[in-house]
Design a protein around this motif. Structure first.
Motif, PDB file in Angstrom:
ATOM      1  N   UNK A   1      47.070  47.175  46.720  1.00 37.28           N
ATOM      2  CA  UNK A   1      46.531  45.866  46.447  1.00 37.28           C
ATOM      3  C   UNK A   1      47.346  45.252  45.292  1.00 37.28           C
ATOM      4  N   UNK A   2      47.809  44.028  45.469  1.00 43.64           N
ATOM      5  CA  UNK A   2      48.604  43.393  44.409  1.00 43.64           C
ATOM      6  C   UNK A   2      47.776  43.153  43.142  1.00 43.64           C
ATOM      7  N   UNK A   3      48.495  43.141  42.019  1.00 41.64           N
ATOM      8  CA  UNK A   3      47.845  42.957  40.733  1.00 41.64           C
ATOM      9  C   UNK A   3      47.120  41.609  40.669  1.00 41.64           C
ATOM     10  N   UNK A   4      47.729  40.564  41.203  1.00 39.01           N
ATOM     11  CA  UNK A   4      47.110  39.239  41.072  1.00 39.01           C
ATOM     12  C   UNK A   4      45.796  39.128  41.837  1.00 39.01           C
ATOM     13  N   UNK A   5      45.605  39.906  42.878  1.00 41.66           N
ATOM     14  CA  UNK A   5      44.326  39.901  43.600  1.00 41.66           C
ATOM     15  C   UNK A   5      43.245  40.532  42.734  1.00 41.66           C
ATOM     16  N   UNK A   6      43.557  41.688  42.156  1.00 39.26           N
ATOM     17  CA  UNK A   6      42.577  42.347  41.284  1.00 39.26           C
ATOM     18  C   UNK A   6      42.293  41.499  40.051  1.00 39.26           C
ATOM     19  N   UNK A   7      43.336  40.903  39.474  1.00 43.79           N
ATOM     20  CA  UNK A   7      43.159  40.043  38.308  1.00 43.79           C
ATOM     21  C   UNK A   7      42.284  38.839  38.645  1.00 43.79           C
ATOM     22  N   UNK A   8      42.525  38.227  39.794  1.00 43.54           N
ATOM     23  CA  UNK A   8      41.737  37.073  40.210  1.00 43.54           C
ATOM     24  C   UNK A   8      40.278  37.465  40.438  1.00 43.54           C
ATOM     25  N   UNK A   9      40.048  38.613  41.038  1.00 41.99           N
ATOM     26  CA  UNK A   9      38.675  39.060  41.283  1.00 41.99           C
ATOM     27  C   UNK A   9      37.931  39.289  39.965  1.00 41.99           C
ATOM     28  N   UNK A  10      38.565  39.964  39.015  1.00 46.12           N
ATOM     29  CA  UNK A  10      37.929  40.217  37.718  1.00 46.12           C
ATOM     30  C   UNK A  10      37.724  38.908  36.966  1.00 46.12           C
ATOM     31  N   UNK A  11      38.733  38.037  36.985  1.00 45.70           N
ATOM     32  CA  UNK A  11      38.635  36.751  36.297  1.00 45.70           C
ATOM     33  C   UNK A  11      37.521  35.898  36.903  1.00 45.70           C
ATOM     34  N   UNK A  12      37.408  35.901  38.202  1.00 42.94           N
ATOM     35  CA  UNK A  12      36.354  35.135  38.875  1.00 42.94           C
ATOM     36  C   UNK A  12      34.972  35.659  38.504  1.00 42.94           C
ATOM     37  N   UNK A  13      34.820  36.963  38.467  1.00 47.25           N
ATOM     38  CA  UNK A  13      33.529  37.540  38.088  1.00 47.25           C
ATOM     39  C   UNK A  13      33.193  37.250  36.626  1.00 47.25           C
ATOM     40  N   UNK A  14      34.199  37.286  35.740  1.00 51.47           N
ATOM     41  CA  UNK A  14      33.957  36.964  34.337  1.00 51.47           C
ATOM     42  C   UNK A  14      33.572  35.494  34.157  1.00 51.47           C
ATOM     43  N   UNK A  15      34.234  34.610  34.879  1.00 55.03           N
ATOM     44  CA  UNK A  15      33.866  33.194  34.816  1.00 55.03           C
ATOM     45  C   UNK A  15      32.447  32.973  35.324  1.00 55.03           C
ATOM     46  N   UNK A  16      32.085  33.658  36.391  1.00 55.78           N
ATOM     47  CA  UNK A  16      30.741  33.510  36.946  1.00 55.78           C
ATOM     48  C   UNK A  16      29.692  34.056  35.980  1.00 55.78           C
ATOM     49  N   UNK A  17      29.957  35.200  35.372  1.00 52.72           N
ATOM     50  CA  UNK A  17      29.017  35.749  34.384  1.00 52.72           C
ATOM     51  C   UNK A  17      28.906  34.843  33.163  1.00 52.72           C
ATOM     52  N   UNK A  18      30.026  34.260  32.743  1.00 51.34           N
ATOM     53  CA  UNK A  18      29.988  33.314  31.635  1.00 51.34           C
ATOM     54  C   UNK A  18      29.174  32.081  31.980  1.00 51.34           C
ATOM     55  N   UNK A  19      29.288  31.610  33.222  1.00 48.67           N
ATOM     56  CA  UNK A  19      28.521  30.443  33.658  1.00 48.67           C
ATOM     57  C   UNK A  19      27.025  30.749  33.668  1.00 48.67           C
ATOM     58  N   UNK A  20      26.658  31.922  34.138  1.00 50.02           N
ATOM     59  CA  UNK A  20      25.245  32.308  34.150  1.00 50.02           C
ATOM     60  C   UNK A  20      24.732  32.458  32.715  1.00 50.02           C
ATOM     61  N   UNK A  21      25.572  33.001  31.832  1.00 49.14           N
ATOM     62  CA  UNK A  21      25.190  33.126  30.431  1.00 49.14           C
ATOM     63  C   UNK A  21      24.982  31.774  29.775  1.00 49.14           C
ATOM     64  N   UNK A  22      25.840  30.807  30.070  1.00 49.11           N
ATOM     65  CA  UNK A  22      25.660  29.457  29.536  1.00 49.11           C
ATOM     66  C   UNK A  22      24.369  28.828  30.042  1.00 49.11           C
ATOM     67  N   UNK A  23      24.076  29.035  31.308  1.00 51.12           N
ATOM     68  CA  UNK A  23      22.846  28.485  31.877  1.00 51.12           C
ATOM     69  C   UNK A  23      21.622  29.077  31.178  1.00 51.12           C
ATOM     70  N   UNK A  24      21.638  30.372  30.936  1.00 53.38           N
ATOM     71  CA  UNK A  24      20.510  31.015  30.243  1.00 53.38           C
ATOM     72  C   UNK A  24      20.415  30.556  28.794  1.00 53.38           C
ATOM     73  N   UNK A  25      21.555  30.332  28.154  1.00 56.26           N
ATOM     74  CA  UNK A  25      21.556  29.851  26.781  1.00 56.26           C
ATOM     75  C   UNK A  25      20.935  28.452  26.697  1.00 56.26           C
ATOM     76  N   UNK A  26      21.146  27.648  27.705  1.00 60.32           N
ATOM     77  CA  UNK A  26      20.585  26.305  27.726  1.00 60.32           C
ATOM     78  C   UNK A  26      19.081  26.277  27.887  1.00 60.32           C
ATOM     79  N   UNK A  27      18.470  27.369  28.331  1.00 61.48           N
ATOM     80  CA  UNK A  27      17.021  27.401  28.493  1.00 61.48           C
ATOM     81  C   UNK A  27      16.295  27.784  27.205  1.00 61.48           C
ATOM     82  N   UNK A  28      17.028  28.151  26.169  1.00 65.41           N
ATOM     83  CA  UNK A  28      16.403  28.521  24.898  1.00 65.41           C
ATOM     84  C   UNK A  28      15.940  27.283  24.156  1.00 65.41           C
ATOM     85  N   UNK A  29      14.962  27.442  23.296  1.00 67.36           N
ATOM     86  CA  UNK A  29      14.458  26.349  22.478  1.00 67.36           C
ATOM     87  C   UNK A  29      15.506  25.980  21.434  1.00 67.36           C
TER      88      UNK A  29
END
Length: 134
Positions: free
Chosen positions: A1-29
């Motif tokens: 498997x090429x490096x850029x595929x694995x890098x893209x998969x990890x980067x995509x998952x990190x961006x998605x986790x960051x997005x979910x974290x931002x959404x949860x942060x916005x629900x705080x008082x």
């Protein structure tokens, strides 16, 4: 498997986790007076500055802002993953990238819904309906 595929998969998952974290942060008082750091000060000075109401302008829109920024990050994850899926389409690469795209797409829907929702104070009543009581 090429490096850029694995890098893209990890980067995509990190961006998605960051997005979910931002959404949860916005629900705080967002009020500083509701934090635990100021609990001792509030106990010593009970008649100090009153807390800002949570329906005041910047506080009521902070959740929408966090969800919108999270949606942009999630959309970036989806687009990068789909672009790599077009370039690399061997079975193993396609399964990995399609799974990451599905996760980003599944996380994007609630983020967009939360970013588009309007607070109750901003909703316009239907024609002929009585205005909301304050």
């Amino acid at each position: 498997m090429p490096f850029e595929v694995a890098f893209t998969a990890v980067y995509s998952l990190l961006l998605t986790l960051g997005a979910i974290g931002l959404h949860r942060l916005g629900r705080r008082d967002p009020s500083a007076w509701s934090s635990r750091m100021l609990a001792g000060y509030r106990a010593q000075h009970p008649d100090s500055i009153p807390a800002t109401p949570s329906d005041a302008f910047p506080h009521r829109d902070s959740g929408r802002l966090h969800s919108a920024v999270g949606a942009v990050a999630c959309l970036a994850a989806l687009l990068v993953t789909v672009a790599q899926l077009i370039r690399h389409h061997r079975p193993g690469e396609a399964i990995l990238l399609a799974g990451c795209a599905a996760i980003a797409g599944a996380a994007l829907h609630p983020l967009l819904r939360a970013a588009q929702s309007r607070p109750a104070a901003d909703r316009v009543p239907a024609p002929g309906a009585a205005p909301p009581e304050s």
